[in-house]
Scaffold this motif. Sequence first.
Motif, mmCIF file in Angstrom:
data_model
loop_
_atom_site.group_PDB
_atom_site.id
_atom_site.type_symbol
_atom_site.label_atom_id
_atom_site.label_comp_id
_atom_site.label_asym_id
_atom_site.label_seq_id
_atom_site.Cartn_x
_atom_site.Cartn_y
_atom_site.Cartn_z
ATOM 1 N N SER A 231 0.688 -1.317 -0.012
ATOM 2 C CA SER A 231 0.160 -0.170 0.147
ATOM 3 C C SER A 231 0.719 1.226 0.127
ATOM 4 N N VAL A 232 2.101 1.287 -0.667
ATOM 5 C CA VAL A 232 2.814 2.351 -0.626
ATOM 6 C C VAL A 232 3.375 2.233 -2.172
ATOM 7 N N GLU A 233 3.374 3.216 -3.048
ATOM 8 C CA GLU A 233 4.132 3.149 -4.346
ATOM 9 C C GLU A 233 5.435 3.846 -4.225
ATOM 10 N N ALA A 234 5.613 4.812 -3.435
ATOM 11 C CA ALA A 234 7.206 5.149 -3.287
ATOM 12 C C ALA A 234 7.887 4.193 -3.206
ATOM 13 N N ASN A 235 9.105 4.235 -3.881
ATOM 14 C CA ASN A 235 10.257 3.300 -3.617
ATOM 15 C C ASN A 235 9.713 1.874 -3.810
ATOM 16 N N ARG A 236 8.679 1.747 -4.311
ATOM 17 C CA ARG A 236 8.064 0.005 -4.342
ATOM 18 C C ARG A 236 9.053 -0.899 -4.954
ATOM 19 N N ASP B 233 -30.311 27.791 -11.233
ATOM 20 C CA ASP B 233 -31.305 27.642 -9.813
ATOM 21 C C ASP B 233 -30.549 26.545 -8.798
ATOM 22 N N VAL B 234 -30.011 25.456 -9.218
ATOM 23 C CA VAL B 234 -29.166 24.550 -8.612
ATOM 24 C C VAL B 234 -27.973 24.523 -9.473
ATOM 25 N N VAL B 235 -26.929 24.290 -8.407
ATOM 26 C CA VAL B 235 -25.488 23.889 -8.925
ATOM 27 C C VAL B 235 -25.053 22.535 -8.448
ATOM 28 N N VAL B 236 -24.622 21.748 -9.749
ATOM 29 C CA VAL B 236 -24.077 20.568 -9.561
ATOM 30 C C VAL B 236 -22.649 20.620 -9.653
ATOM 31 N N LEU B 237 -21.654 20.593 -8.609
ATOM 32 C CA LEU B 237 -20.276 20.837 -8.424
ATOM 33 C C LEU B 237 -19.554 19.544 -8.575
ATOM 34 N N VAL B 238 -18.873 19.234 -9.551
ATOM 35 C CA VAL B 238 -18.069 17.836 -9.536
ATOM 36 C C VAL B 238 -16.534 17.744 -9.603
ATOM 37 N N VAL B 239 -16.203 17.252 -8.330
ATOM 38 C CA VAL B 239 -14.578 17.356 -8.385
ATOM 39 C C VAL B 239 -14.176 16.113 -8.056
ATOM 40 N N GLY B 240 -12.731 16.235 -7.823
ATOM 41 C CA GLY B 240 -12.335 14.677 -7.593
ATOM 42 C C GLY B 240 -10.767 14.618 -8.220
ATOM 43 N N ASN B 241 -10.432 13.168 -8.520
ATOM 44 C CA ASN B 241 -9.119 12.959 -8.959
ATOM 45 C C ASN B 241 -9.386 12.082 -10.458
ATOM 46 N N ASP B 242 -8.422 12.401 -11.274
ATOM 47 C CA ASP B 242 -8.433 11.101 -12.190
ATOM 48 C C ASP B 242 -7.314 10.368 -12.209
ATOM 49 N N ARG B 243 -6.780 9.650 -13.310
ATOM 50 C CA ARG B 243 -5.797 8.621 -13.179
ATOM 51 C C ARG B 243 -4.487 9.267 -13.280
ATOM 52 N N THR B 244 -4.448 10.729 -13.626
ATOM 53 C CA THR B 244 -3.221 11.443 -13.608
ATOM 54 C C THR B 244 -2.769 11.615 -12.343
ATOM 55 N N GLN B 245 -3.819 11.709 -11.147
ATOM 56 C CA GLN B 245 -3.237 12.110 -9.781
ATOM 57 C C GLN B 245 -2.966 10.866 -9.113
ATOM 58 N N GLU B 246 -3.715 9.843 -9.303
ATOM 59 C CA GLU B 246 -3.697 8.418 -8.451
ATOM 60 C C GLU B 246 -3.668 7.265 -9.385
ATOM 61 N N HIS B 247 -2.520 6.579 -9.257
ATOM 62 C CA HIS B 247 -2.621 5.497 -10.397
ATOM 63 C C HIS B 247 -1.236 4.462 -9.816
ATOM 64 N N GLU B 248 -1.157 3.401 -10.216
ATOM 65 C CA GLU B 248 0.212 2.627 -10.061
ATOM 66 C C GLU B 248 1.307 3.480 -10.307
ATOM 67 N N GLY B 249 2.239 3.474 -9.148
ATOM 68 C CA GLY B 249 3.397 4.343 -9.431
ATOM 69 C C GLY B 249 3.222 5.509 -8.778
ATOM 70 N N ILE B 250 2.121 5.963 -8.534
ATOM 71 C CA ILE B 250 2.058 7.319 -7.995
ATOM 72 C C ILE B 250 1.039 7.426 -6.909
ATOM 73 N N ASP B 251 1.644 8.079 -5.596
ATOM 74 C CA ASP B 251 0.833 8.256 -4.445
ATOM 75 C C ASP B 251 0.662 9.897 -4.417
ATOM 76 N N ARG B 252 -0.385 9.992 -3.979
ATOM 77 C CA ARG B 252 -0.940 11.356 -3.738
ATOM 78 C C ARG B 252 -0.175 11.969 -2.438
#
Length: 736
Positions: A205-210, A480-499
Amino acid sequence: TGRPLPNDKGGAPDRARSFPYCNMSLGGDARVADLVARRALDQLIAAISPQPSLGGTCGDHTAGNAEIGLPDYFWLTETNTNVAAKCHPSPYRCATTFIGPLGMGASFNRSSWRLKGGVLGTEMRAFHNIGGHRSSPTDKIGLTGFGPNLNIARDPRYGRVSEVPGEDPYLSGHYGAEMVLGMQAFDKQGHPKMLAYLKHYTAYSVEANRGHDTYNISMYDFWDTYLAQYEITFKRSNASGVMCSYDAENGNPSCANGYILNEVLRGKFGQPGALVTTDCGAVKNMLGPPTNTPSPELAAAWTINNGTDVEMGSTVWTDHLRAAVDAGYVHQQTVERSAARGFRQMFLAGRFDPPESVGWSSLGLEDINSTHAQQVAKEAALQGMVLLKNSPPLLPLKPGTKLAVVGPMAVTTDLMSDYAGGTGEAGCWPNSDESCVWTIGEAVAGANRPGVTTISKGVDVNSNSTSGIAVALDQVRAADVVVLVVGNDRTQEHEGIDRPDTLLPGLQQSFALDVIKIGKPVLLIMSNGGALAIDELIGGCDAIVEAFNPAQNTRELASLLFGRSNRWGKLPVTLYPHAYTSQQPMTNFDMAKPPGRTYKYYQHTPLFEFGHGLSLTQFKFNCSLPTPFHLSCEVANVGGMDGDEVLMVYHSAGDQIRGSVHHPVPIKSLVDFERVSVPAGGQVSVEFGGLSKSSVLLVDQDGEKQLYPGKRSFVVSNGAGEQVELEFECTGGSPC
């Protein structure tokens, strides 16, 4: 080699049928023994290590033998979220893609997990039968699938959280067991659809120096957290084996750790025939830290002698295992044993039997992304989103509203978990890409007809560009109403990269605060793998939804938002406040060390706790425990909408027990759960059949499970504010 032979439908070529290993009247052991005996040592090594002349080493092309009719074989097909196969060109068929495993875990639905496994098994065998391949035409789909991934979501910064079902070993273990039972379903002759291997065994469960990292893990944490889910899965499903992980535990690399591979997996788990493959390059990693093995021959010896059977990625065995045998580091019988384990599983799956004798040989194109598979995936998606907040009630949204959908995750099709395809495998026809995926903005707009919906990203997922903010905020002011959609995609978290952090990356948080300040009703949707710290956003949003990785199922998300479905899930992870990342080093594998990890040990107040999840209706329940382990509840839907509810049962040890032991004790531990559908005004009964003496055992400092005398409770919760605590006592004379 056996390269000219096709890799479809299995079955032995004519030249092989005269050999005893193809004689179906012989027992499996006799057939395996014959095949092993017909191969020289070098040929056996070539059958358990990559052969670069045949194809890529990570996917692992191993050599057959044309003289005895034995084909080459390609091992590595990913099967965590779909079958990682290139779409079939004509007539077109693409593998069914499910929502990310966190969403699957959020459903708390064993039936859905079994059905998912069944779809993956069917499509794996179908692609195999038609000669399908991964992105490279040489990487033919075989019978060996790697997944599910059962690593624990130990830390929200871990780059591969999107691949796992949650933070709890019991939940993950049952998810794994049900998936594997579906994947390895047997035909009438006893052949499994496919062979399923669990990832990544263990504690990864750690990508750094894996590959060069080692962590201090106590026997308590081994058995309470890092081995528990694998034990459940193996004992309930008999998975075919594991992919050993990159990390080392207490200085012992997983792929050379005889304790976890031999003593635990093949011994305590009762799986003597389990096959162990390395992750890609793990044997080569032995030449560096933490072991700094002096030579490739010793690296080969250390791994195979300690229980690994197949090398992937590197060619240490390919080039040096023979020399290790000649030097006396490895017995030839050890090589034969590893080869035999792989051959035995191939025989079990019917690879060397005539197609007409294998029930799954009839599976073909029409069984890939079938109507049934699509329905299973849609049902899973409807149960895998979590309603975190709806106060004052904003959901369900009303069609015909003037909506502004803003945020970077509203306009992207990269809504997949890691290893979910869309990048040359699975995905959308004809290029196995994301071209058929509806963005969240498009899905909301479609559900809002005939209303007016504007869509704007406002900011990027992670950049300092402000060029889109003004337009987005103007749209917010006009809505009248706002739908605010945020988060992460695979540029931010994937094999080889921890946040590095759990905050929203880039300008997303400041943009979200600007949206909230305008004062319109705000629905916040998060699409991500690892949990996000949204401390500053919760109070300003009327409704919050955790969508995880909805993949191709954004229309199911929209169906939930507009109340056309009411089948929400529960959180399979803890959402920590932002301060957690400065309190807890990534490299701490001690689960109980303050402030603690996961709901079982976290000592502070989370933003949203494991198991939390609301509905668009209201439920009440009451429970009875006439005797220990005979727990039943009545669940009533007292609201105005049909809906699904999940009841979770936790074991919590009493103060007397906590004060008498010399090891950590969880605050509470999940021991059973059930999901039910209840019509408006209706009531259903729930029986918890999974409770037994094992439900109240605690792991001690030696990793042994103990029944301590004293008071304890079963705590039943729906994660929405309703909770029942039922106390009982285990003594020397009690039913416990």
